[in-house]
Design a protein around this motif. Structure first.
Motif, PDB file in Angstrom:
ATOM      1  N   GLN A 168      26.944  33.318  40.010  1.00 46.29           N
ATOM      2  CA  GLN A 168      26.485  34.133  38.888  1.00 46.29           C
ATOM      3  C   GLN A 168      25.945  33.211  37.804  1.00 46.29           C
ATOM      4  O   GLN A 168      26.567  33.016  36.759  1.00 46.29           O
TER       5      GLN A 168
ATOM      6  N   ILE B 214      31.326  32.762  32.643  1.00 53.19           N
ATOM      7  CA  ILE B 214      31.903  31.982  33.738  1.00 53.19           C
ATOM      8  C   ILE B 214      31.779  30.493  33.448  1.00 53.19           C
ATOM      9  O   ILE B 214      32.698  29.704  33.708  1.00 53.19           O
TER      10      ILE B 214
ATOM     11  N   ASP C 175      23.710  33.537  35.600  1.00 55.71           N
ATOM     12  CA  ASP C 175      23.371  34.120  34.308  1.00 55.71           C
ATOM     13  C   ASP C 175      24.593  34.518  33.483  1.00 55.71           C
ATOM     14  O   ASP C 175      24.452  34.938  32.324  1.00 55.71           O
ATOM     15  N   ASN C 176      25.744  34.397  34.075  1.00 50.59           N
ATOM     16  CA  ASN C 176      26.975  34.790  33.368  1.00 50.59           C
ATOM     17  C   ASN C 176      27.492  33.594  32.559  1.00 50.59           C
ATOM     18  O   ASN C 176      28.073  32.660  33.100  1.00 50.59           O
TER      19      ASN C 176
ATOM     20  N   MET D  43      36.198  37.527  29.985  1.00 44.80           N
ATOM     21  CA  MET D  43      36.257  37.778  31.411  1.00 44.80           C
ATOM     22  C   MET D  43      37.259  38.895  31.744  1.00 44.80           C
ATOM     23  O   MET D  43      37.023  39.714  32.627  1.00 44.80           O
TER      24      MET D  43
ATOM     25  N   ILE E  90      35.462  42.156  30.897  1.00 44.09           N
ATOM     26  CA  ILE E  90      34.490  42.518  31.927  1.00 44.09           C
ATOM     27  C   ILE E  90      35.213  43.022  33.174  1.00 44.09           C
ATOM     28  O   ILE E  90      34.798  43.995  33.813  1.00 44.09           O
TER      29      ILE E  90
ATOM     30  N   GLU F 288      34.702  46.716  34.988  1.00 42.86           N
ATOM     31  CA  GLU F 288      34.351  46.859  36.397  1.00 42.86           C
ATOM     32  C   GLU F 288      35.408  47.661  37.159  1.00 42.86           C
ATOM     33  O   GLU F 288      35.082  48.471  38.035  1.00 42.86           O
TER      34      GLU F 288
ATOM     35  N   ALA G 265      35.405  33.622  40.355  1.00 45.91           N
ATOM     36  CA  ALA G 265      34.234  33.481  39.477  1.00 45.91           C
ATOM     37  C   ALA G 265      33.712  32.052  39.572  1.00 45.91           C
ATOM     38  O   ALA G 265      34.342  31.116  39.071  1.00 45.91           O
TER      39      ALA G 265
END
Length: 700
Positions: free
Chosen positions: A268, A274, A270-271, A1, A4, A8, A263
């Motif tokens: 989300q 998380i 599909d993550n 995380m 990512i 971002e 989060a």
């Protein structure tokens, strides 16, 4: 995380990489080297199936600019073999192996952690902080673990830390080596175990049935070990309760905390990361702590569910690039906490939750118990330097701290106490009047002086009688006075020595005794002269009279005065302390200054005594009416015997008993003179006055 989040942040900030968008592929090779190589090929070729051809890319868009990974040194080493061929930058966030510092062999490999040597130094400092110098070591056979353990062993040898045993787990004998390692853990005394072991080998170790019997050990493992945070192994990790994990110090990343808090799995779906975050860092539970539920309202932050009451180590002195985790497994899940250098955290227990670990003090892991103050430690022959024995300090020496390697001598004026851990002032000792020996000698001197004074009184009272006048009345008086003074001079030797008494005692003793001996010599010579002067035509008639006796006394005394003067001018006596004779005492006495001159004084007295004895012995057969030579001969024999015995007795004794020996010699020799010369005459004067007549003496 966090990875990512960083991607971002870069993409959202056009000032960092304008006109460039970063993407990423994440593969989980777990702990398998083969899987790590396969993942790298997939990233480089763009293939997701088994048809991966090196040096060929079917990637339609984007370009691989760098590889991040791996955590383990073994996988990092394998990956680096490919990335270095293509000069593809590789960044490792966990590989500590010192071999990666070789820029020639690994030109494109970079890492964000210090090398293994720094971690070894951190381990050593941690051990020294808690006083652990007796450890065990579990090592797997891979090159990285072997190099790390050897590096640590070298540092240990320089820091006086000993390895009780080393258990190596090898590939050909995994099962046997794992059981042997557990046996070593349970059979040896080391309570601290250093773990340099890869994930695969460690899984085999904790999977053994015998592993459940391991307890009471402190495990220390390196920053690359992730096994201690794996909740899937919770049932196997209880023996590691209380373990210590070194971790590279974490920094604060602005915005990361808020990013993680926002989060939510439902936003989300599909993550997968998380979901893992909520699983590991949130207490999402529905009867089972391991069940991930979708009801977010039932999940609370794990920070509110601290279940362990435990004071972590305070390591204010711990300075290095590493943080320390106390890896603790309690109740239903594993918990590890980071402890900063100067922080001491305390975790409060949540009501309703039970803890398997209680507050504990620093455990001990040493080969030998610490040597307390009063003892010093010395190594045992044939054993490691950490194994020592404690030896009690000798008298006059102390140790004030634990595990000192040598005792310190107390200052001259101090002595060790009974525990040998503190120097205390010595007891000052001397022939005090409060001492029974001193009182006895003083009473003896008073009695003998009184006796001498009584004899002098008898002679003065009967001064006109024949026996008093027969042998030079004035010399008898002079001799009795000198004997009386000899008895009294012993008081200069008693009591606390001061400068005046130290200067006077030997001088007075020597001169007074020379006066006595010269008087006896004069009396004896007077008898010889008087006898020979009665012969016809004798030339000795002019020497008959008191002048010869007085001249002889003055001449003999001047010799002793000369010796004493030289003594006082060259090396006078002075008060001094004897700290060697008796333990814990300082004997206050007079230092004679010069032993040679002291023995010169004694020798001069001995010479006069021998001369007196020789003359008296030759005159022993003269007519009785003029003769006391027999009494003088016997008195000189007693005198010489006393002082000949005195010399070895004086040399062989120490401290205040030397003074007592000299006093006894003075009293004994003076008593011998008084008794042998004057007692027979006193007997006649008092008991047989009929014999004390001129007629009796003439006709005898």
């Amino acid at each position: 995380m966090a990875f990512i989040f960083a991607i971002e942040e870069i993409n959202n900030n056009k000032a960092i990489l304008p006109n460039i968008t970063l993407g990423f592929h994440i593969y989980d090779p777990c702990i398998m080297v083969i899987a790590a190589s396969e993942s790298l090929l997939r990233i480089m070729t763009g293939h997701v199936n088994e048809n991966m051809v090196p040096n060929y890319s079917c990637r339609r868009r984007g370009k691989v600019e760098a590889i991040v990974g791996h955590l383990l040194s073994s996988s990092t080493y394998t990956i680096a073999g490919l990335t270095s061929v293509y000069r593809l930058p590789q960044i490792s966030y966990g590989a500590l192996d010192s071999i990666f510092s070789d820029r020639v062999q690994f030109p494109s490999l970079y890492r964000t952690v210090p090398d293994e040597h720094s971690q070894a130094e951190a381990i050593v400092e941690l051990l020294q902080h808690f006083g652990w110098n007796w450890v065990g070591m579990i090592v797997s056979e891979d090159d990285s673990s072997q190099r790390a353990s050897e590096d640590l062993r070298v540092i240990f040898s320089k820091r006086s830390i000993c390895i009780e045993y080393t258990s190596v787990i090898t590939q050909p004998n995994l099962d046997v080596d794992a059981r042997k390692a557990i046996e070593d853990i349970n059979s040896h005394s080391a309570n601290v175990i250093i773990l340099y072991c890869t994930y695969t080998y460690f899984l085999l170790l904790v999977g053994k049935e015998e592993w459940k019997n391991v307890s009471g050990k402190i495990w220390i493992t390196g920053a690359s070990t992730t096994i201690l945070t794996n909740k899937g192994l919770i049932n196997l990790l209880h023996p590691l309760n209380g373990s210590i994990v070194l971790s590279v110090r974490k920094g604060e990343i602005p915005g990361l905390k808020e990013y993680l808090q926002s989060a939510i799995p439902s936003k989300q779906p599909d993550n997968i990361f998380i979901k893992k975050l909520w699983y590991f860092e949130m207490a999402c539970r529905d009867n089972s702590i391991f069940e991930v539920v979708h009801n977010e309202s039932s999940c609370v932050q794990i920070g509110k569910l601290k279940t362990l009451e435990m004071s972590l180590y305070d390591v204010d002195s711990f300075r290095l690039t590493y943080s320390i985790y106390a890896a603790v497994y309690a109740a239903a899940y594993a918990l590890h906490l980071m402890l900063n250098v100067s922080d001491q955290e305390r975790i409060s227990e949540e009501p309703g939750m039970k803890s398997t670990v209680h507050p504990w003090q620093t455990p001990r892991s040493v080969c030998s118990d610490s040597c307390p103050p009063g003892y010093w430690k010395t190594s045992q022959e044939g054993k490691q330097v950490c194994c020592h024995i404690c030896v009690r300090c000798a008298d006059g020496e102390i140790t004030s701290k634990y595990d000192m390697e040598a005792c310190m001598k107390c200052p001259e004026e101090q002595w060790s106490n009974e525990k040998r851990d503190l120097c205390v002032p010595r007891v000052i000792d001397f022939l005090s009047y409060e001492d029974a020996l001193c009182v006895s000698l003083a009473l003896m001197a008073v009695l003998l002086a009184s006796f001498a004074a009584g004899v002098l009184g008898i002679f003065i009272k009967h001064k006109d009688t024949a026996i008093v006048k027969a042998n030079n009345r004035d010399l008898s008086y002079f001799l009795l006075v000198s004997i009386l003074l000899a008895f009294l001079c012993t008081f200069l030797f008693l009591g606390r020595p001061i400068n005046l008494t130290c200067l006077l005692r030997q001088i007075a003793f020597g001169i007074i005794f020379v006066l006595s001996l010269s008087s006896i010599l004069a009396k004896t010579i007077t008898v010889v002269i008087a006898f020979n002067a009665t012969k016809p035509n004798s030339r000795l008639r002019k020497w008959v009279g008191p002048r010869v006796s007085l001249f002889l006394i003055i001449l003999c005394t001047l010799g002793e005065v000369l010796i004493c003067t030289i003594w006082l001018l060259q090396s006078p006596p002075f008060p001094d302390y004897d700290t060697k004779t008796e333990s814990g005492k300082m004997i206050l006495l007079c230092n004679e200054g010069s032993d040679a001159l002291f023995y010169c004084v004694i020798g001069y007295m001995g010479t006069l005594a021998l001369m007196s004895f020789f003359v008296a012995f030759l005159a022993r057969k003269l007519p009785d009416s003029f003769n006391e030579a027999q009494h003088v001969s016997f008195s000189m024999l007693v005198f010489c015997s006393v002082w000949v015995s005195f010399i070895p007795a004086y040399i062989s004794t120490k401290g205040r008993y030397m003074v007592a020996v000299e006093i006894f010699a003075i009293l004994a020799s003076s008593t011998g003179l008084l008794s042998c010369v004057f007692i027979p005459k006193c007997y006649i004067i008092i008991m047989r006055p009929d014999l004390n007549t001129k007629g009796y003496i003439i006709h005898r």
